[in-house]
Design a protein around this motif. Structure first.
Motif, short mmCIF file in Angstrom:
data_model
loop_
_atom_site.label_atom_id
_atom_site.label_comp_id
_atom_site.label_asym_id
_atom_site.label_seq_id
_atom_site.Cartn_x
_atom_site.Cartn_y
_atom_site.Cartn_z
N GLY A 248 0.81 -1.21 0.00
CA GLY A 248 0.00 0.00 0.00
C GLY A 248 0.85 1.26 0.00
N LEU A 249 1.92 1.25 0.78
CA LEU A 249 2.82 2.42 0.82
C LEU A 249 3.50 2.63 -0.54
CD1 LEU A 249 4.42 1.85 4.34
CD2 LEU A 249 2.90 3.73 3.68
N ALA A 250 3.86 1.54 -1.21
CA ALA A 250 4.47 1.65 -2.53
C ALA A 250 3.47 2.26 -3.53
CB ALA A 250 4.93 0.28 -3.02
N ASP A 251 2.20 1.89 -3.41
CA ASP A 251 1.18 2.49 -4.27
C ASP A 251 1.06 3.99 -4.00
OD1 ASP A 251 0.70 0.03 -5.36
OD2 ASP A 251 -1.29 -0.23 -4.47
N LEU A 252 1.13 4.38 -2.74
CA LEU A 252 1.04 5.80 -2.41
C LEU A 252 2.27 6.56 -2.93
CD1 LEU A 252 -0.40 5.74 1.23
CD2 LEU A 252 -1.62 6.10 -0.93
N ASP A 253 3.43 5.92 -2.89
CA ASP A 253 4.62 6.54 -3.47
C ASP A 253 4.42 6.77 -4.97
OD1 ASP A 253 6.09 6.70 -1.12
OD2 ASP A 253 7.09 4.76 -1.43
N ALA A 254 3.82 5.78 -5.64
CA ALA A 254 3.56 5.92 -7.08
C ALA A 254 2.55 7.03 -7.32
CB ALA A 254 3.05 4.60 -7.64
N ALA A 255 1.58 7.17 -6.41
CA ALA A 255 0.53 8.19 -6.59
C ALA A 255 1.03 9.60 -6.34
CB ALA A 255 -0.64 7.88 -5.67
N THR A 256 2.17 9.72 -5.67
CA THR A 256 2.73 11.05 -5.40
C THR A 256 3.95 11.33 -6.26
OG1 THR A 256 3.93 10.09 -3.51
CG2 THR A 256 1.85 11.21 -3.04
N ALA A 257 4.25 10.43 -7.17
CA ALA A 257 5.39 10.63 -8.07
C ALA A 257 4.99 11.49 -9.26
CB ALA A 257 5.91 9.27 -8.56
N THR A 258 5.97 12.12 -9.85
CA THR A 258 5.74 12.93 -11.05
C THR A 258 5.18 12.07 -12.17
OG1 THR A 258 7.56 14.38 -10.42
CG2 THR A 258 6.83 14.47 -12.71
N GLY A 259 4.16 12.57 -12.85
CA GLY A 259 3.59 11.85 -13.98
C GLY A 259 2.43 10.95 -13.62
N TYR A 260 2.04 10.90 -12.37
CA TYR A 260 0.89 10.07 -11.97
C TYR A 260 -0.38 10.58 -12.64
CZ TYR A 260 -2.75 8.06 -8.94
OH TYR A 260 -3.86 7.42 -8.45
N THR A 261 -1.14 9.67 -13.23
CA THR A 261 -2.35 10.08 -13.97
C THR A 261 -3.64 9.49 -13.39
OG1 THR A 261 -2.05 8.22 -15.51
CG2 THR A 261 -1.06 10.34 -16.12
N GLY A 262 -3.52 8.67 -12.34
CA GLY A 262 -4.72 8.06 -11.77
C GLY A 262 -5.54 9.05 -10.96
N ILE A 263 -6.67 8.59 -10.50
CA ILE A 263 -7.57 9.41 -9.69
C ILE A 263 -7.01 9.53 -8.27
CG2 ILE A 263 -9.92 9.62 -8.82
CD1 ILE A 263 -10.76 7.72 -11.10
N LYS A 264 -7.22 10.70 -7.67
CA LYS A 264 -6.83 10.91 -6.28
C LYS A 264 -8.06 11.27 -5.45
CE LYS A 264 -2.02 12.45 -6.86
NZ LYS A 264 -1.05 13.54 -6.57
N PRO A 265 -8.08 10.86 -4.18
CA PRO A 265 -9.23 11.20 -3.33
C PRO A 265 -9.20 12.66 -2.91
CG PRO A 265 -7.57 10.04 -2.05
CD PRO A 265 -7.10 10.03 -3.47
N GLY A 266 -10.34 13.16 -2.54
CA GLY A 266 -10.48 14.51 -1.98
C GLY A 266 -11.32 14.43 -0.74
N ASN A 267 -12.52 15.04 -0.79
CA ASN A 267 -13.36 15.00 0.41
C ASN A 267 -14.05 13.66 0.62
OD1 ASN A 267 -15.36 15.08 -1.52
ND2 ASN A 267 -16.20 17.06 -0.91
N ASP A 268 -13.87 12.72 -0.31
CA ASP A 268 -14.32 11.35 -0.06
C ASP A 268 -13.39 10.63 0.91
OD1 ASP A 268 -12.50 11.62 -2.26
OD2 ASP A 268 -12.79 9.50 -2.74
N ASP A 269 -12.21 11.19 1.15
CA ASP A 269 -11.28 10.67 2.15
C ASP A 269 -11.63 11.33 3.48
OD1 ASP A 269 -9.18 10.01 3.80
OD2 ASP A 269 -7.63 10.97 2.58
N LEU A 270 -12.38 10.62 4.31
CA LEU A 270 -12.87 11.18 5.57
C LEU A 270 -11.78 11.36 6.61
CD1 LEU A 270 -16.11 9.03 5.92
CD2 LEU A 270 -15.85 11.27 4.82
N VAL A 271 -10.65 10.71 6.40
CA VAL A 271 -9.58 10.76 7.39
C VAL A 271 -8.63 11.92 7.13
CG1 VAL A 271 -7.68 9.47 8.44
CG2 VAL A 271 -9.74 8.26 7.72
N TYR A 272 -8.07 12.00 5.94
CA TYR A 272 -7.03 12.99 5.63
C TYR A 272 -7.38 13.91 4.47
CZ TYR A 272 -4.08 10.17 8.75
OH TYR A 272 -3.56 9.49 9.83
N ASN A 273 -8.59 13.80 3.97
CA ASN A 273 -9.04 14.69 2.89
C ASN A 273 -8.09 14.68 1.69
OD1 ASN A 273 -11.10 16.46 1.98
ND2 ASN A 273 -9.83 18.25 2.40
N GLY A 274 -7.59 13.51 1.38
CA GLY A 274 -6.75 13.35 0.20
C GLY A 274 -5.28 13.62 0.41
N ASP A 275 -4.83 13.86 1.64
CA ASP A 275 -3.41 14.11 1.93
C ASP A 275 -2.69 12.77 2.00
OD1 ASP A 275 -0.90 14.70 3.01
OD2 ASP A 275 -1.67 16.40 4.16
#
Length: 492
Positions: free
Chosen positions: A183-210
């Motif tokens: 899971g942490l590796a996926d999050l690293d990929a999601a915060t890397a340059t060039g990531y094109t997938g969807i990111k959470p926002g206010n649907d993330d009740l814990v960290y609001n997409g942080d």
């Protein structure tokens, strides 16, 4: 509050209504197949489902067994004298865990993979690991590697708890540690340059997409798992703790705790609040006299923040008490706002800054991992008291005036007892985590309840497998291990 929040709360509330349900649900078959549901809809319902499972019946069981609370009636009264069997926790197993949060995380991962949305798969894998840890910590060996595949494997095997935590390559079992790392590796990929997938926002009740905060939570979860296995596999625990400390990316502030909020309206509230203040079971639980005595002996300033004192007096009963209950029930001491929030908004705290500090303090003494045990111990107490609502000045004054609480003294084992006792106090409202620590370390020292019954009058150290699963799945042992049979990671 957002519409998504209310949707999530309503999912959790639906679980509440199942407490009287007699319909059978195969926990290994998806109850529905929401192929068109988006990650943004699945994420909040999944996370709230985990928080609900942590804070509902399993919490009531844990809180009574570790004597934060006493059981006055119904199931909690049975738990208080150690009576539990396969008729307990069926809804928790079938609807809250396997047929609830876990299948939702699995569907979230599958749905997010369609758009390579690593942000969602990363969060889902971390929370899936936490939710599976709930199941194995409560029951021991459970369906894990073959679970959630109902159409393919309708009767999954039970994986050994040591394999769930440590992994077993030959049997195709990924460890909880590696599931979090994935899971942490996926999050690293999601915060890397060039990531094109969807990111959470206010649907993330814990960290609001942080996602940085999710990485901190995942690494702190690794610390929690390391503490869990530290007495049976100290080498693994030491390695994991050093790994996390080297990365230097973990929860180190109360503002970064993995907290799940609930709503203020009836039907969307924290289940701990609903049970004690809204439902017909409001007189099932009351503050334990033993816990009150501990807090008062320590002059603990969290007491009035943790528990109510109607009329300026704490009304309690002893654990296992079978006499005439205090009257009127409106005077009973119950959870206060530091635990359940104003009108039940919570939050349910799954992974916290104070847990991290106490884990590292214990590990420094027990395993020799980096860190000053005294400084970490003080940090844990300070974080817990601040979380309860005390000011820095009040905390400083308390520690100065109560050196027997504030200062670690004696042998390493005596110091560990102090650390776990303070962690036990800080974990008020999270009965499962307090029960885990008690089973693992034997601290704090708890005397048996009055009228103790159950198996040989011994405090339960596991839940008994639910009857429905034993009947339908031949992989479950029959007869089942009873409540006095230790789980793998328990040595005390």
């Amino acid at each position: 509050m957002t519409t998504l929040f209310w949707k999530a709360c309503l999912v959790a509330t639906a679980f509440t209504g199942l407490t009287a349900c007699s319909n059978y649900l195969d926990v290994n078959v998806t109850p529905n197949n929401p192929t068109s549901v988006t990650p943004g809809v699945l994420l909040p319902s999944s996370v709230v489902g985990t928080a609900f499972a942590n804070a509902n019946e399993l919490n009531r069981f844990g809180e009574v067994v570790v004597q934060h609370l006493a059981g006055a009636a119904n199931n909690p009264a049975n738990y208080d004298v150690y009576q539990t069997n396969g008729a307990d926790f069926g809804n928790q197993w079938r609807f809250e865990l396997y047929g609830g949060a876990l299948i939702n995380y699995q569907k979230l991962i599958e749905t997010a993979n369609l758009t390579n949305s690593k942000a969602y798969t990363g969060i889902a894998k971390i929370m899936k690991a936490y939710t599976f840890s709930l199941a194995t910590d409560v029951w021991g060996d459970v369906p894990y590697s073959q679970a959630l595949q109902g159409d393919v494997i309708p009767q999954p095997r039970l994986d050994k708890q040591q394999d769930i935590y440590q992994g077993n390559t030959a049997s195709g079992i990924q460890s909880l540690f590696d599931l979090v790392r994935e899971g942490l590796a996926d999050l690293d990929a999601a915060t890397a340059t060039g990531y094109t997938g969807i990111k959470p926002g206010n649907d993330d009740l814990v960290y609001n997409g942080d996602l940085t905060k999710w990485k901190q939570a995942g690494n702190t979860m690794l610390l929690k798992f390391a503490a869990t296995v530290s007495l049976v596999n100290p080498q693994l625990a030491t390695s994991v703790i050093n790994e996390v400390l080297t990365k230097n990316q973990y929860i180190n502030s109360n503002t970064n705790d993995l907290n799940v909020p609930f709503g203020a309206s009836v039907g969307s509230q924290d289940p701990r609040y609903s049970y004690s203040f809204v439902t017909n079971f409001a007189t099932d639980l009351i503050l334990s006299t033993r816990f009150l005595n501990l807090l008062q002996a320590n002059n603990d300033p969290r007491l009035p923040l943790y528990f109510t004192s109607p009329g300026g007096k704490y009304t309690t009963i002893d654990n296992g008490f079978r006499g005439v209950l205090p009257s009127p029930t409106s005077t009973w001491s119950k959870y206060n706002t530091a635990i359940v929030g104003n009108t039940g908004v919570g939050p349910v705290r799954l992974i916290t800054n104070f847990q991290r500090a106490f884990i590292l303090a214990e590990a420094a003494l027990r395993l020799g991992t980096p860190g000053d045990p005294q400084a970490l111990y003080t940090e844990g107490i300070t974080a817990s008291m601040a979380l309860a609502g005390l000011t820095s000045a009040q905390i400083t004054a308390y520690l100065a005036a109560n050196p027997t609480v504030a200062t670690l003294t004696g042998t390493n084992e005596q110091k560990i007892a102090q650390i776990i006792t303070q962690k036990y106090i800080a974990l008020t409202g999270n009965g499962i985590e307090a029960w885990n620590d008690y089973r693992r370390t034997g601290y704090p020292t708890l005397q048996p309840s009055q009228n103790a019954a159950g198996i040989d009058g011994t405090r339960p150290v596991r839940a008994v497998y639910i009857n429905e699963e034993v009947q339908r799945n031949p992989n479950f042992p029959n007869p089942s291990p009873q409540s006095n049979t230790k789980v793998w990671w328990q040595t005390k």
